[in-house]
Write a protein that holds these residues in place. Structure first.
Motif, PDB file in Angstrom:
ATOM      1  N   ILE A   1       0.969  -1.232  -0.018  1.00  0.00           N
ATOM      2  CA  ILE A   1       0.030  -0.093  -0.045  1.00  0.00           C
ATOM      3  C   ILE A   1       0.957   1.477   0.055  1.00  0.00           C
ATOM      4  O   ILE A   1       1.924   1.329   0.614  1.00  0.00           O
ATOM      5  CB  ILE A   1      -0.967   0.005   1.247  1.00  0.00           C
ATOM      6  CG1 ILE A   1      -1.800  -1.106   1.096  1.00  0.00           C
ATOM      7  CG2 ILE A   1      -1.755   1.222   1.219  1.00  0.00           C
ATOM      8  CD1 ILE A   1      -2.747  -1.378   2.413  1.00  0.00           C
ATOM      9  N   GLY A   2       0.646   2.314  -0.994  1.00  0.00           N
ATOM     10  CA  GLY A   2       1.382   3.226  -0.966  1.00  0.00           C
ATOM     11  C   GLY A   2       0.556   4.643  -1.248  1.00  0.00           C
ATOM     12  O   GLY A   2      -0.549   4.441  -1.627  1.00  0.00           O
ATOM     13  N   VAL A   3       1.198   5.846  -1.227  1.00  0.00           N
ATOM     14  CA  VAL A   3       0.725   7.017  -1.571  1.00  0.00           C
ATOM     15  C   VAL A   3       1.418   7.767  -2.679  1.00  0.00           C
ATOM     16  O   VAL A   3       2.749   7.659  -2.458  1.00  0.00           O
ATOM     17  CB  VAL A   3       0.436   8.122  -0.454  1.00  0.00           C
ATOM     18  CG1 VAL A   3       0.045   9.291  -0.668  1.00  0.00           C
ATOM     19  CG2 VAL A   3      -0.337   7.330   0.774  1.00  0.00           C
ATOM     20  N   THR A   4       1.011   8.626  -3.528  1.00  0.00           N
ATOM     21  CA  THR A   4       1.857   9.264  -4.785  1.00  0.00           C
ATOM     22  C   THR A   4       0.943  10.279  -5.128  1.00  0.00           C
ATOM     23  O   THR A   4      -0.344   9.954  -4.894  1.00  0.00           O
ATOM     24  CB  THR A   4       2.233   8.418  -5.574  1.00  0.00           C
ATOM     25  OG1 THR A   4       3.151   8.966  -6.664  1.00  0.00           O
ATOM     26  CG2 THR A   4       1.198   7.498  -6.431  1.00  0.00           C
ATOM     27  N   ASN A   5       1.498  11.292  -5.799  1.00  0.00           N
ATOM     28  CA  ASN A   5       0.615  12.409  -6.616  1.00  0.00           C
ATOM     29  C   ASN A   5       0.784  12.137  -7.897  1.00  0.00           C
ATOM     30  O   ASN A   5       0.240  12.793  -8.838  1.00  0.00           O
ATOM     31  CB  ASN A   5       1.515  13.825  -6.039  1.00  0.00           C
ATOM     32  CG  ASN A   5       2.912  14.137  -6.560  1.00  0.00           C
ATOM     33  OD1 ASN A   5       3.236  13.017  -6.978  1.00  0.00           O
ATOM     34  ND2 ASN A   5       3.081  15.101  -6.342  1.00  0.00           N
ATOM     35  N   ASP A   6       1.680  11.174  -8.201  1.00  0.00           N
ATOM     36  CA  ASP A   6       1.693  10.897  -9.717  1.00  0.00           C
ATOM     37  C   ASP A   6       1.683   9.204  -9.841  1.00  0.00           C
ATOM     38  O   ASP A   6       3.042   8.724  -9.876  1.00  0.00           O
ATOM     39  CB  ASP A   6       2.955  11.432 -10.341  1.00  0.00           C
ATOM     40  CG  ASP A   6       3.127  11.061 -11.865  1.00  0.00           C
ATOM     41  OD1 ASP A   6       2.438  10.349 -12.531  1.00  0.00           O
ATOM     42  OD2 ASP A   6       4.013  11.914 -12.453  1.00  0.00           O
ATOM     43  N   LEU A   7       0.472   8.724  -9.984  1.00  0.00           N
ATOM     44  CA  LEU A   7       0.365   7.192  -9.837  1.00  0.00           C
ATOM     45  C   LEU A   7       1.175   6.629 -11.152  1.00  0.00           C
ATOM     46  O   LEU A   7       2.013   5.425 -10.911  1.00  0.00           O
ATOM     47  CB  LEU A   7      -1.031   6.860  -9.922  1.00  0.00           C
ATOM     48  CG  LEU A   7      -1.410   5.381  -9.775  1.00  0.00           C
ATOM     49  CD1 LEU A   7      -0.638   4.864  -8.360  1.00  0.00           C
ATOM     50  CD2 LEU A   7      -2.707   5.158  -9.578  1.00  0.00           C
ATOM     51  N   THR A   8       1.168   7.169 -12.467  1.00  0.00           N
ATOM     52  CA  THR A   8       1.697   6.706 -13.589  1.00  0.00           C
ATOM     53  C   THR A   8       3.250   6.484 -13.352  1.00  0.00           C
ATOM     54  O   THR A   8       3.784   5.410 -13.542  1.00  0.00           O
ATOM     55  CB  THR A   8       1.651   7.387 -14.858  1.00  0.00           C
ATOM     56  OG1 THR A   8       0.197   7.394 -14.965  1.00  0.00           O
ATOM     57  CG2 THR A   8       2.084   6.972 -16.134  1.00  0.00           C
ATOM     58  N   ARG A   9       3.850   7.402 -12.715  1.00  0.00           N
ATOM     59  CA  ARG A   9       5.172   7.673 -12.633  1.00  0.00           C
ATOM     60  C   ARG A   9       5.740   6.658 -11.181  1.00  0.00           C
ATOM     61  O   ARG A   9       6.825   5.739 -11.589  1.00  0.00           O
ATOM     62  CB  ARG A   9       5.962   8.985 -11.839  1.00  0.00           C
ATOM     63  CG  ARG A   9       7.487   9.242 -11.687  1.00  0.00           C
ATOM     64  CD  ARG A   9       7.461  10.266 -10.821  1.00  0.00           C
ATOM     65  NE  ARG A   9       6.537  10.934  -9.834  1.00  0.00           N
ATOM     66  CZ  ARG A   9       6.801  10.340  -8.457  1.00  0.00           C
ATOM     67  NH1 ARG A   9       7.740   9.523  -8.066  1.00  0.00           N
ATOM     68  NH2 ARG A   9       5.655  10.771  -7.661  1.00  0.00           N
ATOM     69  N   ARG A  10       4.695   6.426 -10.466  1.00  0.00           N
ATOM     70  CA  ARG A  10       5.149   5.503  -9.225  1.00  0.00           C
ATOM     71  C   ARG A  10       5.168   4.234  -9.812  1.00  0.00           C
ATOM     72  O   ARG A  10       5.801   3.388  -9.259  1.00  0.00           O
ATOM     73  CB  ARG A  10       4.204   5.950  -8.085  1.00  0.00           C
ATOM     74  CG  ARG A  10       4.551   5.297  -6.941  1.00  0.00           C
ATOM     75  CD  ARG A  10       5.939   5.962  -6.247  1.00  0.00           C
ATOM     76  NE  ARG A  10       6.331   5.395  -5.259  1.00  0.00           N
ATOM     77  CZ  ARG A  10       7.497   4.267  -4.945  1.00  0.00           C
ATOM     78  NH1 ARG A  10       8.178   4.408  -5.961  1.00  0.00           N
ATOM     79  NH2 ARG A  10       7.706   3.648  -3.995  1.00  0.00           N
ATOM     80  N   LEU A  11       4.211   3.711 -10.562  1.00  0.00           N
ATOM     81  CA  LEU A  11       4.034   2.345 -10.917  1.00  0.00           C
ATOM     82  C   LEU A  11       5.320   2.197 -11.781  1.00  0.00           C
ATOM     83  O   LEU A  11       5.751   1.098 -11.823  1.00  0.00           O
ATOM     84  CB  LEU A  11       2.847   2.169 -11.748  1.00  0.00           C
ATOM     85  CG  LEU A  11       1.490   2.269 -11.161  1.00  0.00           C
ATOM     86  CD1 LEU A  11       0.274   2.180 -12.142  1.00  0.00           C
ATOM     87  CD2 LEU A  11       1.366   1.105 -10.244  1.00  0.00           C
ATOM     88  N   TYR A  12       5.620   3.034 -12.707  1.00  0.00           N
ATOM     89  CA  TYR A  12       7.161   2.919 -13.336  1.00  0.00           C
ATOM     90  C   TYR A  12       8.161   2.565 -12.421  1.00  0.00           C
ATOM     91  O   TYR A  12       8.807   1.693 -12.813  1.00  0.00           O
ATOM     92  CB  TYR A  12       7.361   4.053 -14.472  1.00  0.00           C
ATOM     93  CG  TYR A  12       8.660   3.913 -15.024  1.00  0.00           C
ATOM     94  CD1 TYR A  12       8.776   2.892 -15.981  1.00  0.00           C
ATOM     95  CD2 TYR A  12       9.661   4.598 -14.467  1.00  0.00           C
ATOM     96  CE1 TYR A  12      10.046   2.939 -16.510  1.00  0.00           C
ATOM     97  CE2 TYR A  12      11.049   4.417 -15.103  1.00  0.00           C
ATOM     98  CZ  TYR A  12      11.153   3.705 -16.090  1.00  0.00           C
ATOM     99  OH  TYR A  12      12.402   3.554 -16.825  1.00  0.00           O
ATOM    100  N   GLU A  13       8.378   3.474 -11.452  1.00  0.00           N
ATOM    101  CA  GLU A  13       9.301   3.186 -10.350  1.00  0.00           C
ATOM    102  C   GLU A  13       9.279   1.733  -9.707  1.00  0.00           C
ATOM    103  O   GLU A  13      10.061   1.139  -9.641  1.00  0.00           O
ATOM    104  CB  GLU A  13       9.139   4.396  -9.500  1.00  0.00           C
ATOM    105  CG  GLU A  13       9.633   5.474 -10.027  1.00  0.00           C
ATOM    106  CD  GLU A  13       9.429   6.867  -8.960  1.00  0.00           C
ATOM    107  OE1 GLU A  13       9.766   7.800  -9.250  1.00  0.00           O
ATOM    108  OE2 GLU A  13       8.801   6.515  -7.782  1.00  0.00           O
ATOM    109  N   HIS A  14       8.106   1.564  -9.287  1.00  0.00           N
ATOM    110  CA  HIS A  14       7.913   0.067  -8.762  1.00  0.00           C
ATOM    111  C   HIS A  14       8.415  -1.091  -9.719  1.00  0.00           C
ATOM    112  O   HIS A  14       9.088  -1.760  -9.492  1.00  0.00           O
ATOM    113  CB  HIS A  14       6.453  -0.082  -8.388  1.00  0.00           C
ATOM    114  CG  HIS A  14       6.054   0.494  -7.046  1.00  0.00           C
ATOM    115  ND1 HIS A  14       6.674   0.283  -6.063  1.00  0.00           N
ATOM    116  CD2 HIS A  14       4.877   1.329  -6.871  1.00  0.00           C
ATOM    117  CE1 HIS A  14       6.263   0.898  -5.012  1.00  0.00           C
ATOM    118  NE2 HIS A  14       5.012   1.670  -5.678  1.00  0.00           N
TER     119      HIS A  14
END
Length: 98
Positions: free
Chosen positions: A18-31
């Protein structure tokens, strides 16, 4: 500004992140870039499949919700995901219709 609370799982759906982000697309790429990196939770457990997300109006509320979800039992988290995404299919943000 919208802030996302999201849940990722692995291929066998045995682990939830479970996480939090202001840019979901970017965060998914990072994961997905962390895949196989044993030093990071999502890399170690290969949790890079988005199965749930919600939008909070601000970071404070998103963090509160993240803490709330992290305190839930696995059974309750599974029910939340199933209500939102009944088949637990990995969500593609470009084609997701909810």
């Amino acid at each position: 500004m919208a802030v996302y609370v999201y849940i990722l799982t692995n291929q066998t759906q045995t682990v939830l992140y479970i996480g939090v982000t202001n840019d979901l697309t970017r965060r998914l790429y990072e994961h997905s870039s962390d895949r196989g990196d044993a030093g990071k939770f999502t890399g170690r457990y290969q949790t890079d499949l988005l199965v749930y997300f919600e939008i909070a109006p601000d970071a404070t509320q998103a963090i509160e919700r993240e803490k709330q979800l992290k305190g839930w039992t696995r059974k309750k988290k599974d029910a939340l995901i199933t209500e939102f995404n009944p088949t637990w299919q990995a969500i593609d943000l470009e084609t997701w219709s909810g």
